[in-house]
Motif scaffolding. Sequence first.
Motif, PDB file in Angstrom:
ATOM      1  N   PRO A 265       0.798  -1.224   0.000  1.00 33.98           N
ATOM      2  CA  PRO A 265       0.000   0.000   0.000  1.00 33.98           C
ATOM      3  C   PRO A 265       0.833   1.277   0.000  1.00 33.98           C
ATOM      4  N   GLU A 266       2.124   1.166   0.352  1.00 33.03           N
ATOM      5  CA  GLU A 266       2.937   2.367   0.500  1.00 33.03           C
ATOM      6  C   GLU A 266       3.570   2.794  -0.825  1.00 33.03           C
ATOM      7  N   ARG A 267       3.636   4.080  -1.052  1.00 29.72           N
ATOM      8  CA  ARG A 267       4.452   4.638  -2.127  1.00 29.72           C
ATOM      9  C   ARG A 267       5.733   5.132  -1.464  1.00 29.72           C
ATOM     10  N   LEU A 268       6.791   4.354  -1.620  1.00 30.42           N
ATOM     11  CA  LEU A 268       8.024   4.647  -0.892  1.00 30.42           C
ATOM     12  C   LEU A 268       8.892   5.628  -1.658  1.00 30.42           C
ATOM     13  N   SER A 269       9.366   6.653  -0.972  1.00 30.58           N
ATOM     14  CA  SER A 269      10.356   7.563  -1.524  1.00 30.58           C
ATOM     15  C   SER A 269      11.734   6.914  -1.413  1.00 30.58           C
ATOM     16  N   ILE A 270      12.455   6.810  -2.545  1.00 29.28           N
ATOM     17  CA  ILE A 270      13.794   6.226  -2.514  1.00 29.28           C
ATOM     18  C   ILE A 270      14.716   7.086  -1.655  1.00 29.28           C
ATOM     19  N   ARG A 271      14.599   8.396  -1.759  1.00 24.87           N
ATOM     20  CA  ARG A 271      15.425   9.303  -0.955  1.00 24.87           C
ATOM     21  C   ARG A 271      15.186   9.092   0.542  1.00 24.87           C
ATOM     22  N   GLU A 272      13.923   9.110   0.938  1.00 26.80           N
ATOM     23  CA  GLU A 272      13.608   8.970   2.366  1.00 26.80           C
ATOM     24  C   GLU A 272      13.971   7.583   2.884  1.00 26.80           C
ATOM     25  N   THR A 273      13.795   6.561   2.042  1.00 28.99           N
ATOM     26  CA  THR A 273      14.159   5.204   2.452  1.00 28.99           C
ATOM     27  C   THR A 273      15.669   5.101   2.658  1.00 28.99           C
ATOM     28  N   ILE A 287      23.167  11.364  -1.887  1.00 30.86           N
ATOM     29  CA  ILE A 287      22.092  11.308  -2.876  1.00 30.86           C
ATOM     30  C   ILE A 287      22.573  11.959  -4.166  1.00 30.86           C
ATOM     31  N   VAL A 288      22.322  11.286  -5.302  1.00 30.38           N
ATOM     32  CA  VAL A 288      22.626  11.878  -6.600  1.00 30.38           C
ATOM     33  C   VAL A 288      21.372  11.832  -7.462  1.00 30.38           C
ATOM     34  N   GLY A 289      21.336  12.713  -8.467  1.00 29.80           N
ATOM     35  CA  GLY A 289      20.176  12.768  -9.342  1.00 29.80           C
ATOM     36  C   GLY A 289      19.026  13.525  -8.700  1.00 29.80           C
ATOM     37  N   GLN A 290      17.939  13.563  -9.423  1.00 28.53           N
ATOM     38  CA  GLN A 290      16.743  14.264  -8.960  1.00 28.53           C
ATOM     39  C   GLN A 290      15.515  13.443  -9.333  1.00 28.53           C
ATOM     40  N   GLU A 291      14.578  13.374  -8.407  1.00 35.05           N
ATOM     41  CA  GLU A 291      13.360  12.613  -8.669  1.00 35.05           C
ATOM     42  C   GLU A 291      12.654  13.115  -9.927  1.00 35.05           C
ATOM     43  N   GLN A 292      12.298  12.180 -10.803  1.00 35.31           N
ATOM     44  CA  GLN A 292      11.533  12.509 -12.001  1.00 35.31           C
ATOM     45  C   GLN A 292      10.038  12.533 -11.657  1.00 35.31           C
ATOM     46  N   PRO A 293       9.240  13.191 -12.476  1.00 35.63           N
ATOM     47  CA  PRO A 293       7.809  13.317 -12.132  1.00 35.63           C
ATOM     48  C   PRO A 293       7.003  12.036 -12.321  1.00 35.63           C
ATOM     49  N   SER A 294       7.634  10.976 -12.852  1.00 36.51           N
ATOM     50  CA  SER A 294       6.918   9.713 -13.056  1.00 36.51           C
ATOM     51  C   SER A 294       7.737   8.557 -12.502  1.00 36.51           C
ATOM     52  N   ALA A 295       7.078   7.434 -12.265  1.00 32.40           N
ATOM     53  CA  ALA A 295       7.748   6.231 -11.753  1.00 32.40           C
ATOM     54  C   ALA A 295       6.901   5.015 -12.094  1.00 32.40           C
ATOM     55  N   LEU A 296       7.492   3.826 -11.922  1.00 36.86           N
ATOM     56  CA  LEU A 296       6.753   2.581 -12.129  1.00 36.86           C
ATOM     57  C   LEU A 296       6.036   2.251 -10.824  1.00 36.86           C
ATOM     58  N   LEU A 297       4.748   2.519 -10.770  1.00 36.31           N
ATOM     59  CA  LEU A 297       3.978   2.364  -9.543  1.00 36.31           C
ATOM     60  C   LEU A 297       2.702   1.583  -9.819  1.00 36.31           C
ATOM     61  N   ASN A 298       2.417   0.605  -8.969  1.00 35.87           N
ATOM     62  CA  ASN A 298       1.202  -0.206  -9.070  1.00 35.87           C
ATOM     63  C   ASN A 298       0.258   0.125  -7.931  1.00 35.87           C
ATOM     64  N   ASN A 299      -1.007   0.134  -8.221  1.00 41.70           N
ATOM     65  CA  ASN A 299      -2.031   0.303  -7.197  1.00 41.70           C
ATOM     66  C   ASN A 299      -2.541  -1.082  -6.808  1.00 41.70           C
ATOM     67  N   GLY A 300      -2.255  -1.498  -5.574  1.00 38.06           N
ATOM     68  CA  GLY A 300      -2.632  -2.841  -5.122  1.00 38.06           C
ATOM     69  C   GLY A 300      -3.910  -2.905  -4.321  1.00 38.06           C
ATOM     70  N   GLU A 301      -4.710  -1.824  -4.332  1.00 35.72           N
ATOM     71  CA  GLU A 301      -5.870  -1.762  -3.449  1.00 35.72           C
ATOM     72  C   GLU A 301      -6.903  -2.840  -3.738  1.00 35.72           C
ATOM     73  N   ALA A 302      -7.086  -3.197  -4.998  1.00 35.98           N
ATOM     74  CA  ALA A 302      -8.095  -4.213  -5.322  1.00 35.98           C
ATOM     75  C   ALA A 302      -7.751  -5.544  -4.662  1.00 35.98           C
ATOM     76  N   GLY A 303      -6.481  -5.912  -4.682  1.00 40.89           N
ATOM     77  CA  GLY A 303      -6.063  -7.149  -4.028  1.00 40.89           C
ATOM     78  C   GLY A 303      -6.207  -7.085  -2.524  1.00 40.89           C
TER      79      GLY A 303
END
Length: 345
Positions: A265-273, A287-303
């Motif tokens: 259920p969590e959307r984890l921030s790589i930086r904060e993790t 930390i290097v780089g900068q967070e991009q506005p998109s990511a590979l994220l799945n919504n698992g709520e139905a399961g």
Amino acid sequence: MTTLPETIATEEELDHLLSEPTPAAVAGLSQAPGDLLLLGAGGKMGLSQALMAKRAVDQLGDNRRIIAVSRFSDLAAREALQQHGIETLAGDLLDEDFVASLPDAPNVIHMTGMKFGSGAQPSLTWGTNVYMASLVARRFRHSRIAAYSTGNVYPLVPIDSGGSQETDPLAPIGEYAMTALGRERMFDFLSRRYSIPLALLRLNYAVELRYGVLVDIAQQVWAETPIDVSMGYANVIWQADACAMTLAALGETTSPPFVLNVAGPERLSIRETALQFGDLLGKRVEIVGQEQPSALLNNGEAGHRRFGSPRVTADQIIRWIAAWISSGGRLLGKPTRFEVRDGKF
């Protein structure tokens, strides 16, 4: 459920925790009577999936066979399965004669796939991910099949979107992801042609203490190597919860296939993790780089609604991994490369 420990000290304790079935997993197997064949059971999730099935069957009190199939290049994996009363068969699932020789089973879990090295061996990737699905579905057209897929069939989505849902359009990035979609399409086609009850499980990402996205981040922090946060966010799910959802889905297979995201259920921030691991491990985090506005994220709520919420939170897993790594716990040495944005593995 077993009370969660503060730390996990041994692999025996870890494997026991990873194989504890949920009530939904037991119910799924109760609705799917008969022997269970696990294809590709020598991989990272194979032991957990097979042991959980065995424990669920023991709870049901029936005497069905659990049969694990793999090339078993790692003999220790085969021995571990056999020690727990699970039958094993060794062979190449790309060999049509071997697939034809497999015993009939009313229930099949398809766990095989090729991701890493796919860029260097594209034809083998297509063979493993697509052709094999055809062999398996045709051979077991009279069985229920739960087949692992991946969240890579989805595109990168805005980080505030809530993640891709099962009904969203598919837009795989890169050749590996295209073969993953090809695997789904092959299972879908043959499910419809032969009325095969089937579930497609889009996993993103299973984690435990020896491998996974969180272990990748923790290892970098431990080694004080820079953390690239360009892929700024990720979903993870405790491997036992992913295995439990798979067994639960066996009881709800349909034709056309039942499709389910398997994600936490969590959307984890790589930086904060990474910073959290730095605090737990007493390490400086670069930390290097900068967070991009998109990511590979799945919504698992139905399961989660259907089979129950994951039992173990990402925060708990992070604390377990930190203790495991700082105490020298064994790692599998299989990086996930979750940070890849161009689909080239």
